[in-house]
Design an enzyme around this catalytic site. Structure first.
Site: not given
Ligand code: NAD
Length: 460
Positions: A141, A165, A214-215, A236-237, A270, A364
């Site tokens: 994002n 990434p 990520g999530s 950071e989720l 996020c 979310e």
């Molecule tokens: P995601 O969790 O689906 O993926 C994030 C990363 O993890 C990607 O690079 C993905 O390929 C990798 N990944 C997926 N499965 C994995 C596993 N089992 N082991 C290791 N790596 C794995 O998230 P997304 O859809 O890319 O991003 C959106 C999410 O990120 C939302 O929930 C958002 O709130 C969160 N986010 C949080 C912050 C923060 O600062 N808290 C900032 C930006 C985004």
């Protein structure tokens, strides 16, 4: 939007523009079988990198700042084509990371400088040493700012870094790493491309620290998978940020913020405002203002003039948002504006008559949806805002700052803004509470999470 395509000879990650599906570019996928070699190269590059002084490391990282600024227009265009956000925001993301780098480097170096302590009997020095090999796993994002926020403190601390990434935005992440690698020694920063298989393989590999944004779902998996051998993790989720509008708030300013922070980046932030609680005494007036300002949003390809809301990153993300909206409708919610879609675009949507039995107020959303619920009294507002397992950001709008401050202080989020968004002054951490984070980054305490403290003591 991305697709992973396999052929017997090679596997390619193709990145498509979410606005029109056109191909933006491709990168080779890193075979999971080769990740051990990537990690071995990273480990081999470690001793020389950590042997450098802070000044020497900083001098090898700093040139990326002016380069990012000089190339902001070109990289912003790539970012927008790959991810969809309005061009000014894409360019702004690149420019901000570049122009603030020098200050950020100085702040990290200051946080990691050795510290002296003494009491009657002992003198001690706390050293902040690198962990070793750091995997930085990032979302799509803010496809340049998110890698930047993890890669830079990890490098300054003396770790070598492997960036994984998002599979949705490999091109801008690769361009970012290429810029750093114009001056970094070989293998200090490497990139692994792919999706969850590559992420999992990296987490399972011989690494020392996992810095993840990520999530919540993936964060849980990483914590479980890293736990077996006690790898360090920073997570950071996601969030479900509340906004409270008190009866004495400047309603026009509150509505402007609500619309901006619900629809920015098509709600794919996020700390998007996902739940709005408004005092019932001013609710009609506030809702009218939100609807009026929502109608002024311009949706389209992020490269078109004046567009404020771009597409969703992918069909999957679009369908998730549409499903939440459809369910909310059947549960009695009113879609007061928007709610329809074409291609990957979801029209900016305002939902009223919601309650906490609905998924849309609990899970979310990550889409351009503003949900408004009425409350009676400050106590109820606090109870509703805190009725969530998440705890990233929150904000309170009110005319009496002391009263707004008292309400804000009772919220369980990690970052709370009063009459503004949740981001703090420079030097403060970016921190999620509850299930929105596990560890955190930025600020003195955040920078130190990329380092192992070691205490050296002698008798006085
Ligand atoms: P995601 O969790 O689906 O993926 C994030 C990363 O993890 C990607 O690079 C993905 O390929 C990798 N990944 C997926 N499965 C994995 C596993 N089992 N082991 C290791 N790596 C794995 O998230 P997304 O859809 O890319 O991003 C959106 C999410 O990120 C939302 O929930 C958002 O709130 C969160 N986010 C949080 C912050 C923060 O600062 N808290 C900032 C930006 C985004």
């Amino acid at each position: 939007m991305s697709t992973l395509t396999s052929s017997p000879a090679a596997t390619t990650l193709a990145s498509h523009n979410p606005a029109d599906g056109s191909l933006v570019g491709e990168v080779p996928v890193t075979p999971t079988a080769s990740i051990a070699d990537v990690v071995a190269r990273s480990r081999a590059a470690g001793p020389a990198w950590r042997a450098l002084s802070f000044e020497e490391r900083l001098a090898l990282i700093a040139p990326a700042g002016p380069t990012l600024v000089a190339r902001a227009a070109e990289l912003g265009d790539l970012l927008t084509r790959e991810m969809g956000k309005p061009l000014a925001e894409g360019t702004g993301e690149v420019e901000y990371c570049g122009s603030s780098l020098e200050k950020k480097l100085a702040e990290i170096a200051a946080a990691l400088a050795p510290e002296s302590f003494e009491d009657d009997a002992t003198t001690s020095t706390v050293h902040y040493d690198p962990f070793g090999v750091c995997a930085a796993i990032t979302p799509w994002n803010f496809p340049l700012a998110m890698p930047h926020s993890l890669v830079i403190p990890a490098l300054v601390a003396g770790n070598t870094v492997i960036l994984k990434p998002s599979e949705e935005t490999p091109l801008i992440a690769q361009a970012y790493a290429d810029i750093l690698n114009e001056t970094l020694p070989a293998d200090v920063l490497q990139v692994v491309h792919g999706a969850d298989d590559q992420g999992k393989a990296l987490v399972a590999a011989d690494i020392d620290l996992i810095a993840f944004t990520g999530s919540r779902e993936v964060g849980c998996k990483i914590l479980t998978n890293a736990g077996g051998d006690l790898k360090r993790v920073i997570l950071e989720l996601g969030g479900k940020d509340p906004m409270i509008v008190l009866d004495d708030a400047d309603l026009e300013a509150a509505a402007r913020f609500a619309v901006r922070n619900s629809f920015r980046n098509a709600g794919q932030v996020c700390v998007s405002t996902e739940r709005i609680y408004v005092d019932e005494r001013v609710a009609s007036q506030f809702e009218d203002a939100v609807l009026r300002l929502t109608a002024e949003q311009k949706q389209g390809d992020g490269r078109e003039e004046g567009v404020t809301v771009g597409p969703m990153i992918s069909e999957r993300q679009r369908d998730h948002v549409l499903q939440q909206l459809a369910t909310a409708r059947t549960q009695g919610a009113t879609v007061a504006a928007g709610g329809d879609h074409h291609g990957n675009f979801i029209t900016p949507t305002v939902v009223t008559n919601v309650d906490h039995d609905m998924d849309i107020m609990r899970e979310e959303t990550f889409g351009p949806v503003a949900c408004i619920m009425r409350f009676a009294g400050d106590e109820e507002a606090v109870r509703l805002a805190n009725d969530t397992p998440f705890g990233l950001g929150a904000c309170v709008f009110g005319g009496d700052r002391d009263r707004a401050g008292r309400v804000a202080r009772q919220l369980t989020a990690g970052m709370v803004g009063i009459n503004k968004g949740c981001g703090g002054a420079s030097g403060t951490p970016w921190v999620g509470a509850q299930q929105s984070g596990y560890g955190y980054h930025s600020g003195t305490a955040g920078h130190r999470q990329f380092a192992q403290p070691r205490v050296l003591s002698a008798e006085k």
